[in-house]
Design a protein around this motif. Structure first.
Motif, PDB file in Angstrom:
ATOM      1  N   PRO A  13      14.530  -4.897  10.887  1.00  0.00           N
ATOM      2  CA  PRO A  13      15.305  -4.875   9.888  1.00  0.00           C
ATOM      3  C   PRO A  13      14.328  -5.433   8.190  1.00  0.00           C
ATOM      4  CG  PRO A  13      16.362  -5.855  11.821  1.00  0.00           C
ATOM      5  CD  PRO A  13      14.691  -5.455  12.046  1.00  0.00           C
ATOM      6  N   LEU A  14      15.496  -4.926   7.075  1.00  0.00           N
ATOM      7  CA  LEU A  14      15.091  -5.502   6.504  1.00  0.00           C
ATOM      8  C   LEU A  14      15.350  -6.866   5.688  1.00  0.00           C
ATOM      9  CD1 LEU A  14      13.622  -4.164   3.272  1.00  0.00           C
ATOM     10  CD2 LEU A  14      16.117  -3.434   2.633  1.00  0.00           C
ATOM     11  N   THR A  15      14.904  -7.114   5.092  1.00  0.00           N
ATOM     12  CA  THR A  15      15.551  -9.216   4.923  1.00  0.00           C
ATOM     13  C   THR A  15      14.987  -8.910   3.779  1.00  0.00           C
ATOM     14  OG1 THR A  15      13.106  -9.631   5.468  1.00  0.00           O
ATOM     15  CG2 THR A  15      14.635  -9.987   7.132  1.00  0.00           C
ATOM     16  N   ASN A  16      14.573  -8.637   2.971  1.00  0.00           N
ATOM     17  CA  ASN A  16      13.836  -8.992   1.301  1.00  0.00           C
ATOM     18  C   ASN A  16      14.659  -6.796   1.307  1.00  0.00           C
ATOM     19  OD1 ASN A  16      13.238  -9.123  -1.455  1.00  0.00           O
ATOM     20  ND2 ASN A  16      11.899 -10.276  -0.674  1.00  0.00           N
TER      21      ASN A  16
ATOM     22  N   ARG B  96      19.088  -1.547   8.476  1.00  0.00           N
ATOM     23  CA  ARG B  96      19.500  -2.605   9.453  1.00  0.00           C
ATOM     24  C   ARG B  96      19.110  -2.491  10.615  1.00  0.00           C
ATOM     25  NH1 ARG B  96      26.365  -2.574   8.282  1.00  0.00           N
ATOM     26  NH2 ARG B  96      26.389  -3.642   6.165  1.00  0.00           N
ATOM     27  N   GLU B  97      18.589  -1.508  11.365  1.00  0.00           N
ATOM     28  CA  GLU B  97      18.160  -0.888  12.257  1.00  0.00           C
ATOM     29  C   GLU B  97      16.786  -1.025  12.646  1.00  0.00           C
ATOM     30  OE1 GLU B  97      20.277   1.017  10.212  1.00  0.00           O
ATOM     31  OE2 GLU B  97      22.124   1.969  11.661  1.00  0.00           O
ATOM     32  N   GLY B  98      16.261  -0.867  11.448  1.00  0.00           N
ATOM     33  CA  GLY B  98      15.006  -1.095  11.736  1.00  0.00           C
ATOM     34  C   GLY B  98      13.699   0.129  11.880  1.00  0.00           C
ATOM     35  N   TYR B  99      14.067   0.667  12.875  1.00  0.00           N
ATOM     36  CA  TYR B  99      13.658   1.661  12.916  1.00  0.00           C
ATOM     37  C   TYR B  99      13.127   3.108  11.997  1.00  0.00           C
ATOM     38  CZ  TYR B  99      18.048   3.392  15.305  1.00  0.00           C
ATOM     39  OH  TYR B  99      18.664   3.094  15.799  1.00  0.00           O
ATOM     40  N   THR B 100      12.866   3.942  11.723  1.00  0.00           N
ATOM     41  CA  THR B 100      12.735   5.640  11.524  1.00  0.00           C
ATOM     42  C   THR B 100      13.664   6.642  12.190  1.00  0.00           C
ATOM     43  OG1 THR B 100      10.444   6.074  12.301  1.00  0.00           O
ATOM     44  CG2 THR B 100      10.459   4.707  10.441  1.00  0.00           C
ATOM     45  N   SER B 101      13.850   7.236  11.542  1.00  0.00           N
ATOM     46  CA  SER B 101      14.386   8.062  12.279  1.00  0.00           C
ATOM     47  C   SER B 101      13.574   8.949  13.165  1.00  0.00           C
ATOM     48  CB  SER B 101      15.432   9.390  11.639  1.00  0.00           C
ATOM     49  OG  SER B 101      15.741  10.878  11.924  1.00  0.00           O
ATOM     50  N   PHE B 102      14.527   9.236  14.462  1.00  0.00           N
ATOM     51  CA  PHE B 102      14.098   9.899  15.931  1.00  0.00           C
ATOM     52  C   PHE B 102      14.210  10.889  15.736  1.00  0.00           C
ATOM     53  CE2 PHE B 102      16.637   6.424  17.711  1.00  0.00           C
ATOM     54  CZ  PHE B 102      15.351   5.392  18.506  1.00  0.00           C
ATOM     55  N   TRP B 103      14.312  11.660  14.768  1.00  0.00           N
ATOM     56  CA  TRP B 103      14.320  13.209  14.158  1.00  0.00           C
ATOM     57  C   TRP B 103      12.915  13.048  12.911  1.00  0.00           C
ATOM     58  CZ3 TRP B 103      17.089  14.488  18.122  1.00  0.00           C
ATOM     59  CH2 TRP B 103      18.200  14.505  18.579  1.00  0.00           C
ATOM     60  N   ASN B 104      12.564  11.928  12.765  1.00  0.00           N
ATOM     61  CA  ASN B 104      11.232  13.132  11.530  1.00  0.00           C
ATOM     62  C   ASN B 104       9.889  12.592  12.027  1.00  0.00           C
ATOM     63  OD1 ASN B 104       9.421  12.089   9.502  1.00  0.00           O
ATOM     64  ND2 ASN B 104      10.452  10.779   8.300  1.00  0.00           N
TER      65      ASN B 104
ATOM     66  N   THR C 269       0.656  -1.130   0.085  1.00  0.00           N
ATOM     67  CA  THR C 269       0.049   0.311  -0.137  1.00  0.00           C
ATOM     68  C   THR C 269       0.767   1.355   0.410  1.00  0.00           C
ATOM     69  OG1 THR C 269       0.108  -0.498   2.415  1.00  0.00           O
ATOM     70  CG2 THR C 269      -1.577  -1.292   1.060  1.00  0.00           C
ATOM     71  N   LEU C 270       0.365   2.189  -0.209  1.00  0.00           N
ATOM     72  CA  LEU C 270       0.997   3.681  -0.105  1.00  0.00           C
ATOM     73  C   LEU C 270       1.670   3.681   0.923  1.00  0.00           C
ATOM     74  CD1 LEU C 270      -1.131   5.792  -2.201  1.00  0.00           C
ATOM     75  CD2 LEU C 270       1.296   5.933  -2.477  1.00  0.00           C
ATOM     76  N   MET C 271       0.465   3.131   2.153  1.00  0.00           N
ATOM     77  CA  MET C 271       1.410   3.489   3.697  1.00  0.00           C
ATOM     78  C   MET C 271       3.094   2.870   3.583  1.00  0.00           C
ATOM     79  SD  MET C 271      -1.746   3.068   4.141  1.00  0.00           S
ATOM     80  CE  MET C 271      -2.538   1.773   4.998  1.00  0.00           C
ATOM     81  N   GLU C 272       2.330   1.440   2.774  1.00  0.00           N
ATOM     82  CA  GLU C 272       3.515   1.018   2.956  1.00  0.00           C
ATOM     83  C   GLU C 272       5.016   1.161   2.922  1.00  0.00           C
ATOM     84  OE1 GLU C 272       0.791  -3.168   4.236  1.00  0.00           O
ATOM     85  OE2 GLU C 272       1.920  -3.274   1.926  1.00  0.00           O
ATOM     86  N   GLU C 273       4.641   1.456   1.337  1.00  0.00           N
ATOM     87  CA  GLU C 273       5.835   1.853   0.326  1.00  0.00           C
ATOM     88  C   GLU C 273       6.495   3.159   1.498  1.00  0.00           C
ATOM     89  OE1 GLU C 273       4.684   0.969  -3.542  1.00  0.00           O
ATOM     90  OE2 GLU C 273       3.877   2.659  -2.883  1.00  0.00           O
ATOM     91  N   VAL C 274       5.315   4.489   1.956  1.00  0.00           N
ATOM     92  CA  VAL C 274       6.484   5.173   1.910  1.00  0.00           C
ATOM     93  C   VAL C 274       7.303   4.870   3.398  1.00  0.00           C
ATOM     94  CG1 VAL C 274       5.219   7.781   4.211  1.00  0.00           C
ATOM     95  CG2 VAL C 274       5.007   7.141   1.384  1.00  0.00           C
ATOM     96  N   LEU C 275       6.210   4.351   4.520  1.00  0.00           N
ATOM     97  CA  LEU C 275       6.824   3.648   5.705  1.00  0.00           C
ATOM     98  C   LEU C 275       8.526   2.787   5.629  1.00  0.00           C
ATOM     99  CD1 LEU C 275       7.248   3.073   8.647  1.00  0.00           C
ATOM    100  CD2 LEU C 275       6.139   1.196   8.248  1.00  0.00           C
ATOM    101  N   LEU C 276       8.096   1.239   4.715  1.00  0.00           N
ATOM    102  CA  LEU C 276       9.652   1.552   3.608  1.00  0.00           C
ATOM    103  C   LEU C 276      11.077   2.217   3.434  1.00  0.00           C
ATOM    104  CD1 LEU C 276      10.838  -1.361   3.340  1.00  0.00           C
ATOM    105  CD2 LEU C 276       9.295  -1.898   0.937  1.00  0.00           C
ATOM    106  N   LEU C 277      10.580   3.334   2.882  1.00  0.00           N
ATOM    107  CA  LEU C 277      11.461   4.376   2.000  1.00  0.00           C
ATOM    108  C   LEU C 277      11.844   4.988   3.305  1.00  0.00           C
ATOM    109  CD1 LEU C 277       9.945   6.692  -0.467  1.00  0.00           C
ATOM    110  CD2 LEU C 277      11.787   4.170  -1.132  1.00  0.00           C
TER     111      LEU C 277
END
Length: 292
Positions: free
Chosen positions: A197-200, A68-76, A55-63
């Motif tokens: 974290p990203l696996t694929n 490796r860390e598996g989380y978004t920037s704390f400053w975003n 979905t659009l939400m999943e694509e934006v989150l994935l970007l």
């Protein structure tokens, strides 16, 4: 008598054939409607299996996720509202939401209310939750109001129940189920945190390549000739402060060209674009909410 019987028999036969023809036509239209509905509920990412359509939400989150860390920037602090904008556009592209009619006097995109066009389930829990809120709310709210309400950014305590909670975590779990991410626990001195974290890497690289090509190799210099979902992804990724992640691998000259073309899109006037043929008004209303 025989002649009358034959004429009567012929009449019955013609009526039967006409009825059968009408039934076949009705069944054919029903099948077309069903096919169109299925197409509206899926993405057209070539090469993706059903399990990896995002979905659009999943694509934006994935970007936005660190591989490796598996989380978004704390400053975003932009991605929360950006994801809610994604939900509204996703529901609009699936034929569930639309803006109210203009009437004789044309209203601005941000003053028109969001109307539930269809309450048919989408199969996505977050989308269905947002759709139910919008359907059950009277009087209707505007796009800007829904972005704020679904994000919990409201001073009205009576409207806090509209907030969609743990959206990033729920989207990450969706991506885990689709085999894109995995789940781990990390210790951050004072607390433990669940990370994904990203696996694929193939799916993320395909997503990044799609965004890059849209503003480089496949640039058409006309938003109405672009795929609506891809256009929305570029706008919402920028509004969520994650578009830079897609352009980071580019060479300097490619990066400058990509950003120049993104700025061209950001300088568009949503009011005028929404009035053009085949434009999705709600999509442009969400864009207007983030670029005003």
């Amino acid at each position: 008598m025989t002649s009358l019987t034959q004429r009567g028999s012929g009449l019955v036969q013609r009526r039967t054939e006409a009825s059968r023809s009408a039934a076949d036509k009705e069944r054919s239209l029903g099948e077309e409607d069903e096919l169109a509905s299925r197409c509206a509920d899926t993405q057209d990412d070539t090469g993706d299996s059903k399990e990896t359509r995002l979905t659009l939400m999943e694509e934006v989150l994935l970007l936005g996720l660190k591989d490796r860390e598996g989380y978004t920037s704390f400053w975003n602090d932009c991605i929360s509202s950006g994801l809610r904008g994604c939900m509204l556009i996703e529901l609009a592209l699936r034929g569930r939401l639309q803006l109210e009619a203009c009437g004789m006097r044309r209203k601005g995109l941000l003053t028109r209310k969001v109307i539930c066009k269809s309450d048919a389930p989408t199969g996505d829990v977050l989308l269905d939750e947002a759709l139910k809120h919008i359907k059950d709310t009277q009087p209707p709210e505007t796009v800007q109001s829904w972005i704020e309400l679904l994000s919990g950014e409201t001073w009205n305590p009576l409207k806090l129940h509209y907030q969609l909670r743990n959206v990033r975590e729920r989207l990450a779990k969706n991506l885990v189920e689709k085999g894109v991410l995995t789940t781990e626990k990390q210790n951050f001195l004072l607390f433990d945190m669940t990370t994904h974290p990203l696996t694929n890497s193939n799916i993320k690289q395909r997503l990044i390549k799609k965004v890059q090509e849209a503003v480089l190799d496949k640039w058409v210099n006309d938003p109405h000739r672009m795929d609506k979902r891809l256009l929305a992804l570029i706008f919402l990724a920028h509004s969520s402060d994650v578009l830079e992640n897609a352009f980071a691998p580019l060479l300097d000259d490619q990066y400058e060209l990509a950003m120049k073309r993104v700025r061209q899109l950001l300088e568009l006037q949503p009011e005028g674009e929404s009035a053009k043929p085949n434009a999705n008004e709600l999509l442009w209303a969400v864009i207007a909410a983030f670029t005003k």
